[in-house]
Design a protein around this motif. Structure first.
Motif, PDB file in Angstrom:
ATOM      1  N   ASN A 177       0.664  -1.151   0.107  1.00  0.00           N
ATOM      2  CA  ASN A 177      -0.042   0.053   0.101  1.00  0.00           C
ATOM      3  C   ASN A 177       0.952   1.332  -0.054  1.00  0.00           C
ATOM      4  O   ASN A 177       2.018   1.311   0.677  1.00  0.00           O
ATOM      5  CB  ASN A 177      -0.869  -0.091   1.227  1.00  0.00           C
ATOM      6  N   TYR A 178       0.270   2.437  -0.682  1.00  0.00           N
ATOM      7  CA  TYR A 178       0.994   3.442  -0.718  1.00  0.00           C
ATOM      8  C   TYR A 178       0.142   4.614  -0.257  1.00  0.00           C
ATOM      9  O   TYR A 178      -1.105   4.501  -0.820  1.00  0.00           O
ATOM     10  CB  TYR A 178       1.585   3.773  -2.154  1.00  0.00           C
ATOM     11  N   GLU A 193      -4.480   7.299  -1.944  1.00  0.00           N
ATOM     12  CA  GLU A 193      -3.985   5.818  -1.589  1.00  0.00           C
ATOM     13  C   GLU A 193      -4.128   5.088  -2.727  1.00  0.00           C
ATOM     14  O   GLU A 193      -5.043   4.772  -3.386  1.00  0.00           O
ATOM     15  CB  GLU A 193      -5.118   5.176  -0.521  1.00  0.00           C
ATOM     16  N   GLY A 194      -2.859   4.190  -2.764  1.00  0.00           N
ATOM     17  CA  GLY A 194      -2.777   3.144  -3.930  1.00  0.00           C
ATOM     18  C   GLY A 194      -2.703   1.738  -3.421  1.00  0.00           C
ATOM     19  O   GLY A 194      -1.726   1.868  -2.194  1.00  0.00           O
ATOM     20  N   ASN A 195      -2.698   1.047  -3.991  1.00  0.00           N
ATOM     21  CA  ASN A 195      -2.299  -0.370  -3.470  1.00  0.00           C
ATOM     22  C   ASN A 195      -2.345  -1.544  -4.656  1.00  0.00           C
ATOM     23  O   ASN A 195      -2.772  -1.220  -5.825  1.00  0.00           O
ATOM     24  CB  ASN A 195      -3.549  -0.864  -2.501  1.00  0.00           C
ATOM     25  N   GLY A 196      -1.551  -2.539  -4.406  1.00  0.00           N
ATOM     26  CA  GLY A 196      -1.425  -3.738  -5.502  1.00  0.00           C
ATOM     27  C   GLY A 196      -1.366  -5.142  -4.694  1.00  0.00           C
ATOM     28  O   GLY A 196      -0.943  -5.105  -3.540  1.00  0.00           O
ATOM     29  N   TYR A 229      -3.280 -14.557  -9.923  1.00  0.00           N
ATOM     30  CA  TYR A 229      -3.955 -13.375 -10.098  1.00  0.00           C
ATOM     31  C   TYR A 229      -3.521 -11.982  -9.681  1.00  0.00           C
ATOM     32  O   TYR A 229      -2.414 -12.137  -8.643  1.00  0.00           O
ATOM     33  CB  TYR A 229      -5.413 -13.440  -9.446  1.00  0.00           C
ATOM     34  N   PHE A 230      -3.678 -10.986 -10.099  1.00  0.00           N
ATOM     35  CA  PHE A 230      -3.143  -9.593  -9.758  1.00  0.00           C
ATOM     36  C   PHE A 230      -4.144  -8.644  -9.817  1.00  0.00           C
ATOM     37  O   PHE A 230      -5.226  -8.594 -10.561  1.00  0.00           O
ATOM     38  CB  PHE A 230      -2.249  -9.383 -10.903  1.00  0.00           C
ATOM     39  N   GLY A 231      -3.774  -7.437  -9.172  1.00  0.00           N
ATOM     40  CA  GLY A 231      -4.883  -6.417  -9.076  1.00  0.00           C
ATOM     41  C   GLY A 231      -4.275  -5.208  -8.608  1.00  0.00           C
ATOM     42  O   GLY A 231      -3.180  -4.964  -7.948  1.00  0.00           O
ATOM     43  N   LEU A 232      -4.854  -3.806  -8.963  1.00  0.00           N
ATOM     44  CA  LEU A 232      -4.196  -2.592  -8.382  1.00  0.00           C
ATOM     45  C   LEU A 232      -5.857  -2.035  -8.082  1.00  0.00           C
ATOM     46  O   LEU A 232      -6.564  -2.155  -8.452  1.00  0.00           O
ATOM     47  CB  LEU A 232      -3.716  -1.911  -9.593  1.00  0.00           C
ATOM     48  N   GLY A 233      -5.418  -1.053  -7.166  1.00  0.00           N
ATOM     49  CA  GLY A 233      -6.423   0.068  -6.892  1.00  0.00           C
ATOM     50  C   GLY A 233      -6.004   1.298  -6.507  1.00  0.00           C
ATOM     51  O   GLY A 233      -4.876   1.613  -6.190  1.00  0.00           O
TER      52      GLY A 233
END
Length: 292
Positions: A177-178, A193-196, A229-233
């Motif tokens: 998280n960032y 806020e960013g996350n992966g 699986y992979f994801g970003l937000g």
């Protein structure tokens, strides 16, 4: 007479002081431990779980209570998903799956920068129909255990391993998280806020269905049971104060299973003119969150 009154007054004051001291100690012994409460109400245009699309427009609600215990934190809570739209497979409505996920766990700060976490959770389906997911019926409620760790360094990396006994499902996921305070740019109360995350999943009995992959009479005979699986937000967060915030953002998720595989077509990659859409999912999310 006056001397006797003074002696009586001194005895009374001494008795009162003793009572107050004992009472204070008793009250201290009965002090309740500090409780924390986190709550969330949100809306998302898709419901994606472990890289799998499992629903469309939905409301999400969650609440968690925590308290100090044995030098760590014991917690209990529940999250829920209320579907607002049925899933379509080949253009036909196949129902939807409202869900509730209660859980209890314990986390402990091991060395000041490393926190361990473990717990148990249930996956409960509260509605369904015999037509859902091409006629195999209502999914079974399941139970899983999990263990994880968080490292207090930049990007706050986390790792979790879980196992569902009824689904015979093993899931491993790493996330980061960032957060950036936009107040430094003159935008007070706003935070980016960013996350992966990246995960691996192996499921022998999807949705608790025993013969899902059986070579003789199974729903998906001999299909691949595992996938990555992979994801970003990304979210823009308005922090009203330390206890309340409003979030709005976008999500992306993809997986390594084929378009025709169970991960992408059991709950339905919608079909356009007989062609499956991409397994790359993009959707929007918003929530109101509280902490006390």
């Amino acid at each position: 007479m006056e001397l006797e009154k003074r002696r009586t007054m001194k005895k009374t004051l001494a008795t009162m002081a003793m009572v107050l001291a004992l009472g204070g100690n008793s009250l201290s012994a009965l002090d309740m431990p500090a409780l924390t409460l986190d709550a969330k109400i949100g809306f998302e245009t898709e419901y994606v779980e472990r890289g799998r699309k499992e629903g469309k427009q939905n409301f999400q609600m969650a609440a968690e209570l925590g308290m100090p215990f044995l030098g760590g934190q014991v917690y209990a809570g529940a999250s829920s998903v209320l579907m607002l739209e049925d899933i379509l497979i080949d253009g036909d409505p196949m129902g939807s799956l409202n869900q509730v996920h209660p859980y209890v766990g314990f986390s402990h700060d091991v060395v000041g920068w490393f926190t361990a976490d473990l717990g148990i959770a249930a996956n409960l389906y509260t509605n369904g129909s015999e037509t859902i997911t091409r006629g195999w019926g209502f999914p079974r409620n399941t139970t899983e255990v999990y263990v994880g760790a968080m490292v207090d360094v930049p990007f706050t990396p986390k790792g979790y391993l879980s196992y569902d006994f009824d689904r015979e499902e093993l899931d491993m996921v790493l996330s980061a998280n960032y957060s950036y305070d936009l107040g430094t740019l003159g935008l007070s109360h706003l935070v980016f806020e960013g996350n992966g995350f990246f995960g691996y999943n192996y499921t022998k009995r999807p949705y608790g269905i025993k013969n899902f992959f059986a070579s003789d009479g199974g729903l998906r005979p001999n299909e691949t049971k595992d996938y990555f699986y992979f994801g970003l937000g990304a979210d823009l967060v308005y922090k009203y104060n330390e206890q309340a915030s409003i979030k709005a953002g976008v999500r992306y998720s993809t997986n390594g299973n084929s378009k025709q595989g169970w991960v992408n077509s059991t709950m339905g990659l919608p079909v356009d003119d007989g062609v499956l859409r991409s397994r790359n999912l993009v959707w929007f999310a918003g929530s109101v969150e509280f902490s006390f």
